[in-house]
Design a protein around this motif. Sequence first.
Motif, mmCIF file in Angstrom:
data_model
loop_
_atom_site.group_PDB
_atom_site.id
_atom_site.type_symbol
_atom_site.label_atom_id
_atom_site.label_comp_id
_atom_site.label_asym_id
_atom_site.label_seq_id
_atom_site.Cartn_x
_atom_site.Cartn_y
_atom_site.Cartn_z
ATOM 1 N N ILE A 15 -8.052 -4.718 -2.851
ATOM 2 C CA ILE A 15 -7.199 -5.649 -2.126
ATOM 3 C C ILE A 15 -6.633 -4.933 -0.904
ATOM 4 C CG2 ILE A 15 -5.168 -7.136 -2.240
ATOM 5 C CD1 ILE A 15 -7.421 -8.025 -4.054
ATOM 6 N N ALA A 16 -6.788 -5.562 0.258
ATOM 7 C CA ALA A 16 -6.275 -4.989 1.507
ATOM 8 C C ALA A 16 -4.938 -5.634 1.849
ATOM 9 C CB ALA A 16 -7.272 -5.208 2.642
ATOM 10 N N GLY A 17 -3.962 -4.805 2.174
ATOM 11 C CA GLY A 17 -2.656 -5.320 2.576
ATOM 12 C C GLY A 17 -1.750 -5.648 1.397
ATOM 13 N N ILE A 18 -0.575 -6.078 1.726
ATOM 14 C CA ILE A 18 0.429 -6.427 0.701
ATOM 15 C C ILE A 18 -0.078 -7.585 -0.147
ATOM 16 C CG2 ILE A 18 2.771 -7.360 0.378
ATOM 17 C CD1 ILE A 18 3.527 -6.017 3.036
ATOM 18 N N PHE A 19 0.185 -7.500 -1.453
ATOM 19 C CA PHE A 19 -0.061 -8.669 -2.302
ATOM 20 C C PHE A 19 1.124 -8.885 -3.231
ATOM 21 C CE2 PHE A 19 -2.174 -5.223 -4.699
ATOM 22 C CZ PHE A 19 -1.668 -5.406 -5.992
ATOM 23 N N PRO A 60 0.832 -1.215 0.000
ATOM 24 C CA PRO A 60 0.000 0.000 0.000
ATOM 25 C C PRO A 60 0.863 1.260 0.000
ATOM 26 C CG PRO A 60 -0.829 -1.588 1.597
ATOM 27 C CD PRO A 60 0.493 -2.106 1.124
ATOM 28 N N GLY A 61 0.528 2.183 -0.871
ATOM 29 C CA GLY A 61 1.200 3.474 -0.907
ATOM 30 C C GLY A 61 2.576 3.466 -1.545
ATOM 31 N N ARG A 62 3.028 2.345 -2.093
ATOM 32 C CA ARG A 62 4.359 2.272 -2.679
ATOM 33 C C ARG A 62 4.313 1.722 -4.098
ATOM 34 N NH1 ARG A 62 8.393 -0.071 2.068
ATOM 35 N NH2 ARG A 62 7.941 1.547 3.637
ATOM 36 N N LEU A 63 5.389 1.991 -4.855
ATOM 37 C CA LEU A 63 5.510 1.441 -6.185
ATOM 38 C C LEU A 63 5.768 -0.069 -6.100
ATOM 39 C CD1 LEU A 63 7.782 4.144 -7.874
ATOM 40 C CD2 LEU A 63 5.326 3.783 -8.263
ATOM 41 N N PRO A 64 5.340 -0.837 -7.089
ATOM 42 C CA PRO A 64 5.638 -2.276 -7.108
ATOM 43 C C PRO A 64 7.147 -2.516 -7.090
ATOM 44 C CG PRO A 64 3.935 -1.751 -8.704
ATOM 45 C CD PRO A 64 4.470 -0.447 -8.224
ATOM 46 N N GLU A 65 7.562 -3.571 -6.415
ATOM 47 C CA GLU A 65 8.987 -3.896 -6.283
ATOM 48 C C GLU A 65 9.220 -5.352 -6.711
ATOM 49 O OE1 GLU A 65 12.371 -4.322 -2.752
ATOM 50 O OE2 GLU A 65 10.260 -3.912 -2.260
ATOM 51 N N GLU A 66 10.190 -5.557 -7.582
ATOM 52 C CA GLU A 66 10.537 -6.908 -8.008
ATOM 53 C C GLU A 66 11.474 -7.533 -6.979
ATOM 54 O OE1 GLU A 66 12.999 -8.618 -11.692
ATOM 55 O OE2 GLU A 66 11.199 -7.498 -12.307
ATOM 56 N N ILE A 67 11.100 -8.722 -6.454
ATOM 57 C CA ILE A 67 11.913 -9.385 -5.432
ATOM 58 C C ILE A 67 12.096 -10.855 -5.803
ATOM 59 C CG2 ILE A 67 11.084 -7.835 -3.613
ATOM 60 C CD1 ILE A 67 9.371 -10.217 -2.598
ATOM 61 N N LEU A 120 -6.334 -4.480 7.416
ATOM 62 C CA LEU A 120 -5.169 -4.056 6.644
ATOM 63 C C LEU A 120 -5.555 -2.910 5.714
ATOM 64 C CD1 LEU A 120 -3.577 -7.517 5.729
ATOM 65 C CD2 LEU A 120 -3.055 -6.017 7.664
ATOM 66 N N PRO A 121 -4.609 -2.013 5.405
ATOM 67 C CA PRO A 121 -4.945 -0.830 4.593
ATOM 68 C C PRO A 121 -5.235 -1.194 3.138
ATOM 69 C CG PRO A 121 -2.589 -0.923 5.010
ATOM 70 C CD PRO A 121 -3.197 -1.999 5.854
ATOM 71 N N ALA A 122 -6.040 -0.323 2.501
ATOM 72 C CA ALA A 122 -6.358 -0.520 1.085
ATOM 73 C C ALA A 122 -5.083 -0.408 0.255
ATOM 74 C CB ALA A 122 -7.387 0.512 0.630
ATOM 75 N N ASN A 123 -5.008 -1.253 -0.744
ATOM 76 C CA ASN A 123 -3.795 -1.280 -1.566
ATOM 77 C C ASN A 123 -4.096 -0.869 -3.011
ATOM 78 O OD1 ASN A 123 -1.401 -1.903 -2.905
ATOM 79 N ND2 ASN A 123 -1.024 -3.748 -1.717
ATOM 80 N N ARG A 124 -4.720 -1.759 -3.793
ATOM 81 C CA ARG A 124 -5.047 -1.465 -5.186
ATOM 82 C C ARG A 124 -6.423 -2.038 -5.504
ATOM 83 N NH1 ARG A 124 -0.103 0.053 -4.321
ATOM 84 N NH2 ARG A 124 1.353 0.455 -6.051
ATOM 85 N N ARG A 125 -7.036 -1.479 -6.549
ATOM 86 C CA ARG A 125 -8.276 -2.034 -7.081
ATOM 87 C C ARG A 125 -7.915 -3.102 -8.103
ATOM 88 N NH1 ARG A 125 -13.283 -1.433 -5.119
ATOM 89 N NH2 ARG A 125 -14.158 -1.334 -7.234
ATOM 90 N N GLU A 185 1.150 0.578 -10.930
ATOM 91 C CA GLU A 185 2.117 1.635 -10.625
ATOM 92 C C GLU A 185 1.541 2.675 -9.668
ATOM 93 O OE1 GLU A 185 5.111 4.606 -13.109
ATOM 94 O OE2 GLU A 185 3.330 3.761 -14.085
ATOM 95 N N GLN A 186 0.252 3.019 -9.842
ATOM 96 C CA GLN A 186 -0.357 4.071 -9.025
ATOM 97 C C GLN A 186 -1.022 3.472 -7.785
ATOM 98 O OE1 GLN A 186 -0.016 7.304 -9.510
ATOM 99 N NE2 GLN A 186 1.259 6.845 -11.316
ATOM 100 N N PRO A 187 -0.516 3.791 -6.581
ATOM 101 C CA PRO A 187 -1.159 3.291 -5.365
ATOM 102 C C PRO A 187 -2.444 4.054 -5.060
ATOM 103 C CG PRO A 187 0.700 4.686 -4.799
ATOM 104 C CD PRO A 187 0.704 4.561 -6.303
ATOM 105 N N MET A 188 -3.320 3.469 -4.283
ATOM 106 C CA MET A 188 -4.527 4.153 -3.820
ATOM 107 C C MET A 188 -4.141 5.144 -2.726
ATOM 108 S SD MET A 188 -7.266 1.011 -3.589
ATOM 109 C CE MET A 188 -8.597 2.140 -3.131
ATOM 110 N N PRO A 189 -4.889 6.221 -2.574
ATOM 111 C CA PRO A 189 -4.598 7.176 -1.488
ATOM 112 C C PRO A 189 -4.712 6.496 -0.130
ATOM 113 C CG PRO A 189 -6.147 8.107 -3.068
ATOM 114 C CD PRO A 189 -6.020 6.653 -3.402
ATOM 115 N N VAL A 190 -3.859 6.898 0.811
ATOM 116 C CA VAL A 190 -3.872 6.342 2.162
ATOM 117 C C VAL A 190 -4.455 7.397 3.101
ATOM 118 C CG1 VAL A 190 -2.489 5.442 4.055
ATOM 119 C CG2 VAL A 190 -1.869 4.905 1.685
#
Length: 381
Positions: free
Chosen positions: A331-335, A274-281, A320-325, A361-366
Amino acid sequence: MKAGSSVKKYDIPFVADGLTAYAIERQNNFERHQPQGKSPWAESQRFWIGAILQGMVRLEGGTPGPEMMEQFDQRLAAAHDCAATETLTPAEQEELVRSLRSYVSALETTGEHRGLQVAVVRELLEDMATHLPWNSSANGLDYARDEVDSILLRMTARKPIHFTRILLGSDMGPADDDFVPGIVTDVDGIRGTKLFARLSQTHPEVDKWPAIATVWLCGGQTATAATVPADELELGIIREVGTRFLDYPGVRPAWPHELRVPVHEQIRVLKVEPGRLPEEITMPNTLEAFQAAVGGYIEVLDLGGDAVLVCNEEGKLAGLPANRRVCGDTIAGIFLITGSADGEFCSLSDEDAAHYAKEFEQPMPVYGDPDTPTQWEFHVF
């Protein structure tokens, strides 16, 4: 002696009679029983004897016919269940063993790769050594077995083959090694070996193994292109003597590889917080790792194609906080976005990684305090 020579080197009728007499002794008194799943012992014994007699005939320049083994079968059938059978004297045993040694020496002298033929003789000698009425030290069996083993090792070292010696572990912890066919110098290859599976099961406390994988060449070769992978027979011969084989003439290392091998497969995924750009891990491909990443039991959503979304199935209940639609829902929380093949998680392809990094790429407002659980409203229709 070269193959095809017309020089008579063996008393083949004596060898055939001796091997038949031995087979009758085993049949009537001391027949072995093979483990489940293996060929019946009598079939194996007949194969060894037939292969040796045919090989002797060919070395003398002849063409083996079916009559020798037909006589063998007839004599065994006639002697079946006989209370008394004629056995080989100690002198005849010694002469038979000497003939087998001479045959193996001739196979080596040809300069050809006759490992399979020599291995057949070794199997028969090993079988004879289990025959209790025979004195293996008095009739030369013990010496013959050692001699045949040495010849097999020399022949193997002269073959243009390659294999990999894998050393897992270190001086400070559990360690073991093994020889595997072909070139195995990457993490996936080492993880697929029986050695890795055995050590990982025996030592579950180790999550990453230090490894040294060294490719070895035989036959005096200096490039793998001039060699072929060692087969199971050759590897079995090498394993019997272990690292001593590496000191044989013509055996040399090509190159070593030092690696650290994770116990679990590592796959590439896209982590979306939530609130961050996607990260490749990169992460272990285990249920436990996915649950730890999303903070609870997982739910899998099919995104179509070869990708799936993995999230916390109780994300909203846990606040858990809202993440993306995604697909009309929030979706709530990290996915995580991971690849999928045949119902199993796998690494994302380059194309899917780029696609979903752009899509999310665009997170939902927190809103509100990020440390305070989100209050979700649930409506039942």
